[in-house]
Design a protein around this motif. Structure first.
Motif, PDB file in Angstrom:
ATOM      1  N   LYS A 317       0.540  -0.905  -0.073  1.00  8.42           N
ATOM      2  CA  LYS A 317      -0.093   0.030  -0.224  1.00  8.42           C
ATOM      3  C   LYS A 317       0.803   1.139  -0.398  1.00  8.42           C
ATOM      4  O   LYS A 317       0.460   2.190   0.591  1.00  8.42           O
ATOM      5  CB  LYS A 317      -1.285   0.019   1.265  1.00  8.42           C
ATOM      6  CG  LYS A 317      -1.527  -0.871   1.546  1.00  8.42           C
ATOM      7  CD  LYS A 317      -2.718  -1.261   0.521  1.00  8.42           C
ATOM      8  CE  LYS A 317      -3.222  -2.501   0.432  1.00  8.42           C
ATOM      9  NZ  LYS A 317      -3.178  -4.132  -0.149  1.00  8.42           N
ATOM     10  N   ALA A 318       2.143   1.343  -0.405  1.00  8.33           N
ATOM     11  CA  ALA A 318       2.672   1.893  -0.801  1.00  8.33           C
ATOM     12  C   ALA A 318       2.015   3.400  -1.627  1.00  8.33           C
ATOM     13  O   ALA A 318       2.209   3.500  -3.358  1.00  8.33           O
ATOM     14  CB  ALA A 318       4.089   1.742  -1.286  1.00  8.33           C
ATOM     15  N   LEU A 319       2.920   4.379  -1.468  1.00  8.80           N
ATOM     16  CA  LEU A 319       2.138   6.104  -2.795  1.00  8.80           C
ATOM     17  C   LEU A 319       3.421   6.944  -2.276  1.00  8.80           C
ATOM     18  O   LEU A 319       4.302   6.831  -1.330  1.00  8.80           O
ATOM     19  CB  LEU A 319       1.317   6.391  -1.577  1.00  8.80           C
ATOM     20  CG  LEU A 319       0.892   8.181  -2.164  1.00  8.80           C
ATOM     21  CD1 LEU A 319      -0.866   7.761  -2.012  1.00  8.80           C
ATOM     22  CD2 LEU A 319       1.395   9.043  -1.598  1.00  8.80           C
ATOM     23  N   ARG A 320       3.958   7.254  -3.326  1.00  9.94           N
ATOM     24  CA  ARG A 320       5.184   8.733  -2.898  1.00  9.94           C
ATOM     25  C   ARG A 320       4.707   9.635  -3.931  1.00  9.94           C
ATOM     26  O   ARG A 320       4.074   9.854  -4.719  1.00  9.94           O
ATOM     27  CB  ARG A 320       6.423   7.418  -4.372  1.00  9.94           C
ATOM     28  CG  ARG A 320       7.149   8.639  -4.230  1.00  9.94           C
ATOM     29  CD  ARG A 320       8.592   8.489  -5.549  1.00  9.94           C
ATOM     30  NE  ARG A 320       9.625   7.342  -4.978  1.00  9.94           N
ATOM     31  CZ  ARG A 320       9.843   6.488  -5.409  1.00  9.94           C
ATOM     32  NH1 ARG A 320      10.399   6.158  -6.256  1.00  9.94           N
ATOM     33  NH2 ARG A 320      10.823   5.252  -4.221  1.00  9.94           N
ATOM     34  N   ILE A 321       5.604  10.301  -3.021  1.00  7.43           N
ATOM     35  CA  ILE A 321       5.127  12.023  -3.516  1.00  7.43           C
ATOM     36  C   ILE A 321       7.062  12.640  -3.781  1.00  7.43           C
ATOM     37  O   ILE A 321       7.741  12.786  -2.972  1.00  7.43           O
ATOM     38  CB  ILE A 321       4.631  12.983  -1.997  1.00  7.43           C
ATOM     39  CG1 ILE A 321       3.418  12.650  -1.762  1.00  7.43           C
ATOM     40  CG2 ILE A 321       4.575  14.588  -2.533  1.00  7.43           C
ATOM     41  CD1 ILE A 321       2.568  13.040  -0.572  1.00  7.43           C
ATOM     42  N   LEU A 322       6.854  12.842  -5.055  1.00 12.90           N
ATOM     43  CA  LEU A 322       7.807  13.792  -4.992  1.00 12.90           C
ATOM     44  C   LEU A 322       7.399  15.114  -5.825  1.00 12.90           C
ATOM     45  O   LEU A 322       6.737  15.622  -5.972  1.00 12.90           O
ATOM     46  CB  LEU A 322       8.383  12.995  -6.718  1.00 12.90           C
ATOM     47  CG  LEU A 322      10.103  13.322  -7.456  1.00 12.90           C
ATOM     48  CD1 LEU A 322      10.421  12.050  -7.560  1.00 12.90           C
ATOM     49  CD2 LEU A 322       9.630  14.467  -8.719  1.00 12.90           C
ATOM     50  N   ALA A 323       9.049  16.461  -4.998  1.00 15.75           N
ATOM     51  CA  ALA A 323       9.466  17.109  -4.725  1.00 15.75           C
ATOM     52  C   ALA A 323      10.201  17.715  -5.439  1.00 15.75           C
ATOM     53  O   ALA A 323      11.143  17.799  -5.761  1.00 15.75           O
ATOM     54  CB  ALA A 323       8.795  17.341  -4.134  1.00 15.75           C
ATOM     55  N   VAL A 324       9.849  19.040  -6.458  1.00 10.59           N
ATOM     56  CA  VAL A 324      10.501  20.164  -7.385  1.00 10.59           C
ATOM     57  C   VAL A 324      10.693  21.202  -6.541  1.00 10.59           C
ATOM     58  O   VAL A 324      10.138  21.588  -6.430  1.00 10.59           O
ATOM     59  CB  VAL A 324      11.243  19.692  -8.297  1.00 10.59           C
ATOM     60  CG1 VAL A 324      12.469  20.411  -9.152  1.00 10.59           C
ATOM     61  CG2 VAL A 324      11.126  18.465  -9.490  1.00 10.59           C
ATOM     62  N   ASP A 325      11.768  21.308  -6.054  1.00 10.22           N
ATOM     63  CA  ASP A 325      12.112  22.892  -5.036  1.00 10.22           C
ATOM     64  C   ASP A 325      13.176  23.574  -5.563  1.00 10.22           C
ATOM     65  O   ASP A 325      14.253  23.183  -4.931  1.00 10.22           O
ATOM     66  CB  ASP A 325      12.115  22.383  -3.588  1.00 10.22           C
ATOM     67  CG  ASP A 325      11.613  23.765  -2.617  1.00 10.22           C
ATOM     68  OD1 ASP A 325      11.967  24.572  -3.838  1.00 10.22           O
ATOM     69  OD2 ASP A 325      11.975  24.087  -0.874  1.00 10.22           O
ATOM     70  N   ARG A 326      12.803  24.388  -6.582  1.00  9.65           N
ATOM     71  CA  ARG A 326      14.089  25.241  -7.306  1.00  9.65           C
ATOM     72  C   ARG A 326      15.345  24.540  -8.092  1.00  9.65           C
ATOM     73  O   ARG A 326      16.312  24.898  -7.328  1.00  9.65           O
ATOM     74  CB  ARG A 326      14.758  26.705  -6.119  1.00  9.65           C
ATOM     75  CG  ARG A 326      14.111  27.400  -5.262  1.00  9.65           C
ATOM     76  CD  ARG A 326      14.381  27.405  -3.823  1.00  9.65           C
ATOM     77  NE  ARG A 326      14.112  26.303  -3.084  1.00  9.65           N
ATOM     78  CZ  ARG A 326      15.103  26.948  -2.221  1.00  9.65           C
ATOM     79  NH1 ARG A 326      15.440  27.872  -1.594  1.00  9.65           N
ATOM     80  NH2 ARG A 326      15.303  26.103  -1.642  1.00  9.65           N
ATOM     81  N   GLY A 327      14.870  23.031  -8.314  1.00  9.53           N
ATOM     82  CA  GLY A 327      16.014  22.409  -9.076  1.00  9.53           C
ATOM     83  C   GLY A 327      16.172  21.014  -7.902  1.00  9.53           C
ATOM     84  O   GLY A 327      17.006  20.337  -8.466  1.00  9.53           O
ATOM     85  N   TYR A 328      16.221  21.322  -7.036  1.00  9.57           N
ATOM     86  CA  TYR A 328      16.517  20.389  -5.735  1.00  9.57           C
ATOM     87  C   TYR A 328      15.500  18.944  -6.151  1.00  9.57           C
ATOM     88  O   TYR A 328      13.604  19.710  -5.318  1.00  9.57           O
ATOM     89  CB  TYR A 328      16.380  20.599  -4.544  1.00  9.57           C
ATOM     90  CG  TYR A 328      17.624  21.431  -4.259  1.00  9.57           C
ATOM     91  CD1 TYR A 328      19.199  20.624  -4.146  1.00  9.57           C
ATOM     92  CD2 TYR A 328      17.597  23.147  -3.860  1.00  9.57           C
ATOM     93  CE1 TYR A 328      20.050  21.862  -4.380  1.00  9.57           C
ATOM     94  CE2 TYR A 328      18.789  23.992  -3.798  1.00  9.57           C
ATOM     95  CZ  TYR A 328      20.266  22.983  -3.846  1.00  9.57           C
ATOM     96  OH  TYR A 328      21.647  23.819  -3.888  1.00  9.57           O
ATOM     97  N   VAL A 329      15.525  18.146  -6.086  1.00  8.23           N
ATOM     98  CA  VAL A 329      14.358  16.952  -5.773  1.00  8.23           C
ATOM     99  C   VAL A 329      14.438  15.901  -5.037  1.00  8.23           C
ATOM    100  O   VAL A 329      15.993  15.403  -4.208  1.00  8.23           O
ATOM    101  CB  VAL A 329      14.746  15.931  -8.124  1.00  8.23           C
ATOM    102  CG1 VAL A 329      13.167  15.036  -7.535  1.00  8.23           C
ATOM    103  CG2 VAL A 329      14.955  17.078  -8.084  1.00  8.23           C
ATOM    104  N   SER A 330      13.436  15.694  -4.402  1.00  8.80           N
ATOM    105  CA  SER A 330      13.174  15.206  -3.209  1.00  8.80           C
ATOM    106  C   SER A 330      12.280  14.469  -3.412  1.00  8.80           C
ATOM    107  O   SER A 330      10.994  14.748  -4.054  1.00  8.80           O
ATOM    108  CB  SER A 330      13.085  16.208  -1.786  1.00  8.80           C
ATOM    109  OG  SER A 330      12.733  16.890  -2.223  1.00  8.80           O
ATOM    110  N   PHE A 331      11.974  13.518  -2.656  1.00  5.39           N
ATOM    111  CA  PHE A 331      10.537  12.320  -2.924  1.00  5.39           C
ATOM    112  C   PHE A 331      10.252  11.516  -1.536  1.00  5.39           C
ATOM    113  O   PHE A 331      10.713  12.070   0.051  1.00  5.39           O
ATOM    114  CB  PHE A 331      10.773  11.230  -3.276  1.00  5.39           C
ATOM    115  CG  PHE A 331      11.630  10.185  -2.758  1.00  5.39           C
ATOM    116  CD1 PHE A 331      11.856   9.057  -2.413  1.00  5.39           C
ATOM    117  CD2 PHE A 331      13.044  10.160  -3.496  1.00  5.39           C
ATOM    118  CE1 PHE A 331      12.870   7.645  -1.729  1.00  5.39           C
ATOM    119  CE2 PHE A 331      13.991   9.497  -3.425  1.00  5.39           C
ATOM    120  CZ  PHE A 331      13.585   8.763  -1.910  1.00  5.39           C
ATOM    121  N   LEU A 332       8.546  11.270  -0.707  1.00  4.42           N
ATOM    122  CA  LEU A 332       8.552  10.636   0.367  1.00  4.42           C
ATOM    123  C   LEU A 332       7.921   9.436   0.259  1.00  4.42           C
ATOM    124  O   LEU A 332       6.669   9.879  -0.224  1.00  4.42           O
ATOM    125  CB  LEU A 332       7.811  11.607   1.553  1.00  4.42           C
ATOM    126  CG  LEU A 332       6.948  10.760   2.694  1.00  4.42           C
ATOM    127  CD1 LEU A 332       8.414  10.889   3.884  1.00  4.42           C
ATOM    128  CD2 LEU A 332       6.635  11.987   3.082  1.00  4.42           C
TER     129      LEU A 332
END
Length: 723
Positions: A317-332
């Motif tokens: 039951k996995a879900l991923r949020i991926l964000a790009v903040d001023r060019g920096y890519v992160s995920f949860l």
């Protein structure tokens, strides 16, 4: 295969679309102006490996219950569903082909999810996984249910490549998705790998560079998404790979599924140019042979990218949020197994030094290539069903061996009123956290809502300098992420066959050599060993049958089976792949499904054929030793024997002790148990194949199925006789 749960909403956007020709298929392009969110920040949701099944209705029910509400909270700009949308397996998991009921269920669930989430259906991008391709002879044909029931199919996005650009101010965030499943979908289990063709690679290449000429000075983030990890993606006919394309364009990340959480949680891999080993990558971070630590204009450009496989919806039951903040890519990555999350916190800066930092980050910091303002605050996105009353950032120093709190600061909500997501910021003196260690400092963020609920992020190391914390995989993670299986198939196959021929041929050659060239003092010891090994050769029928069987596996088809869903044309499989005659298309396809067929070929050779030869050789050796003991105990004298028998006497004395129990032939009994275990393994393999490809053993694969048990039966009979 993994299912990623996407939570996204776009309150206000404008879009323009273009369709570009790409060989026999179309390539879909789209641009979305993202509005209603923090400036220079975008986020998307990924879901993978849903595996909706008629035998497991709870998967679809849980997806409907949990994903719609989650997406309504997160409100992303895109939702990416990276394959294996349906399961396509029978209840016993042995027959793998398309089931239209599962696709109808998928269509209904996705309609419900889009309605409950409040998201525009057009921002959902789903693509095929290998399960969605089981037994599909022609894409676009009657059995291609993906084209009929998927969101992409309904919206006309039926090409192998689809790209969408999220635009915020001057920044462009390019997402390129592709379908690398087999063009002719075989049934499982020989449908396991991605098969990017030269045409597909040619189509992906310009999509990743579509903004290069029109706006070369504006920042651009490139992210690609597909189903298969690169470790399970074959090279094209010309030898090119997806990695070559991704390295060339220095994408930020490749998002994929396929492997599932059961193999581990660290299914991430950093790729960098200059790595020479095409078979293995020993660590999560790839070590390059190139020196890139210089601040020249050329030196600041590093060809690299991250590969992030995510868990599955099926069980995790996995879900991923991926964000790009001023060019920096992160995920949860979020686990929804227990319950829907009331508050979700995604730190966007500083980056996790384990799975997000890159060589480029290190060089940009070292060379002052980034504005200092980019480092002057801790930043995080917070999504919640209730009003947030406080957000606190805490930084711990691990230098002493403990986590000592060195900074605690309340984060302020960005002053703009956004309709999508809240960005919290805590100014800090980033220079105070400069350090050569990538994991000295650890970040944790806490959010409290108006209902009194508190949510904490997991502790994550960071390096403001951009250093990466080197991590190792577990053996299971290395097995699926660190091995390039398409490159390993033929070396493993030929090495296994070399071992078989060595066991069959070298002992006889050794005996001949020792007779001619060994001194008398050495002849006894060497020839004793050689005679033990050559006992299998003396059972010439057994020896010859195994030689013939091995040559058969190399030279002839292994079996003939039903490879498509509808029970049409049958194909036959060799160690090179399947040969299928497509009557309707008037095409004869040779050796498709390679290296996928390794899941049948290698287990049979390594775990059945090779052990069978070794065990029968041991039975022959045991028979020889027992015969020597039997003759000695019969009362004959040493002088009655040739030099071979005299030398054998020393062997008899070696094994005369009770512990070896040769008198009662306990060694033989143990070997017979091993024979039964190998036969059982072979029987199970035959049963799986018969179910998978609708075969009758005596009719469709008599040699493959019957040779091993007949070989064992005759060998056991012959070695049971003393004389």
């Amino acid at each position: 295969m993994g299912i990623l749960i996407y939570t996204l909403l776009l309150l206000s956007f404008t879009s323009c679309s273009a369709i570009t020709g790409g060989d026999s298929k179309t390539i879909s392009r789209r641009v979305i102006d993202v509005e209603g969110g923090p400036e220079d920040v975008i986020w998307v949701v990924q879901l993978s490996d849903l595996h909706f099944s008629v035998h497991h209705p709870e998967r679809a029910l849980d997806f409907k219950r949990l994903v719609g509400p989650a997406l309504s909270i997160i409100r992303p700009s895109l939702v990416l569903l990276t394959g294996d949308l349906t399961d396509g397996k029978s209840e016993d998991l042995l027959t793998m082909k398309q089931n239209e009921e599962e696709w109808i269920e998928y269509q209904k669930v996705m309609e419900d999810v889009t309605t409950r989430s409040g998201l525009d259906k057009s921002i959902f991008y789903d693509l095929r996984g290998n399960h969605d391709n089981f037994g599909v002879p022609v894409l676009g044909g009657s059995l291609d249910f993906f084209s009929k029931y998927s969101i992409s199919g309904q919206l006309g996005r039926r090409g192998s490549v689809n790209s969408v650009t999220l635009q915020t101010g001057e920044e462009k965030h390019l997402f390129v998705g592709f379908d690398s499943t087999m063009s002719i979908g075989l049934r499982g289990p020989t449908n396991l790998f991605g098969h990017p063709t030269d045409q597909l690679l040619t189509d992906i290449d310009p999509e990743l560079s579509q903004w290069k000429n029109s706006q070369p000075t504006k920042p651009e983030i490139k992210i690609s998404f597909g189903h298969f990890p690169l470790s399970f993606s074959a090279a094209s006919n010309s030898g090119k790979s997806l990695k070559d394309i991704f390295i060339k364009h220095s994408i930020s990340a490749y998002l994929c599924g396929h492997l599932h959480t059961r193999f581990g949680k660290n299914l991430k891999r950093h790729h960098q140019s200059g790595h020479q080993n095409s078979f293995f990558q020993s660590y999560i971070h790839q070590i390059s042979s190139e020196n890139t630590e210089n601040c020249s204009k050329e030196g600041k450009t590093v060809e690299e990218f991250w590969e992030w496989e995510m868990g599955d919806w099926r069980k995790s039951k996995a879900l991923r949020i991926l964000a790009v903040d001023r060019g920096y890519v992160s995920f949860l990555d979020i686990d929804l197994k227990s319950e829907a999350k009331k508050t979700i916190i995604l730190p966007t800066f500083p980056l996790d030094s384990r799975f997000m930092s890159t060589k480029s980050d290190l060089l940009k910091y070292k060379c002052n290539a980034i504005k200092p303002s980019y480092y002057e605050a801790v930043r995080a996105l917070v999504f919640s069903v209730s009003t947030i009353v406080s957000v606190v950032a805490r930084i711990y120093d691990s230098r002493s061996g403990n986590l000592d709190l060195v900074m605690e600061s309340y984060m302020q909500k960005n002053e703009h009123n956004f309709s999508r997501g809240d960005l919290y910021i805590a100014p800090w003196n980033y220079k105070a956290f400069e350090d050569l260690s990538p994991d000295r400092y650890w970040l944790q963020i806490e959010a409290n809502d108006i209902m009194g609920r508190s949510s904490l992020t997991e502790l994550r190391p960071f390096s403001i300098n951009g250093y990466s914390k080197k991590l190792s995989w577990t053996w299971r993670e290395f097995f699926v992420m660190g091995c390039q299986w398409d490159a390993l198939y033929y070396p493993m196959l030929w090495l296994s066959l070399l071992c078989i021929f060595s066991i069959l041929l070298l002992p006889k050659a050794l005996l001949i050599f020792t007779k001619k060239h060994s001194p008398n003092k050495e002849k006894g010891r060497v020839s004793n060993l050689a005679m033990v090994l050559t006992e299998l050769d003396k059972l010439w029928v057994v020896w010859l049958s195994m030689m013939i069987y091995t040559f058969y596996l190399i030279s002839f088809p292994w079996f003939s089976g039903q490879v498509f869903t509808d029970g049409g044309e049958r194909g036959y499989m060799t160690y090179k792949g399947w040969v299928v005659n497509l009557v309707k298309e008037r095409k004869n396809m040779e050796f498709i499904g390679s290296p996928d067929i390794m899941v049948v070929v290698l287990p049979h050779i390594i775990f059945v054929v090779l052990p069978a030869i070794l065990v029968v050789g041991a039975l022959a050796a045991e028979r020889w030793i027992y015969r020597v003991r039997f003759l000695l105990l019969s009362g004959k004298k040493e002088d009655d024997y040739s030099w071979k028998t005299k030398r054998s006497l020393s062997v008899n004395r070696l094994y005369k002790g009770e512990m070896f129990c040769f008198g009662k032939r306990w060694i033989r009994k143990i070997l017979l148990v091993v024979c039964l275990a190998i036969c059982w393994k072979h029987f199970q393999n035959c049963r799986r194949l018969a179910k998978a490809y609708e075969m009758i053993p005596f009719l469709h694969f008599p040699v493959y199925s019957l040779w091993i048990p007949l070989f064992f039966a005759y060998a056991i009979y012959r070695t049971g006789k003393v004389q």
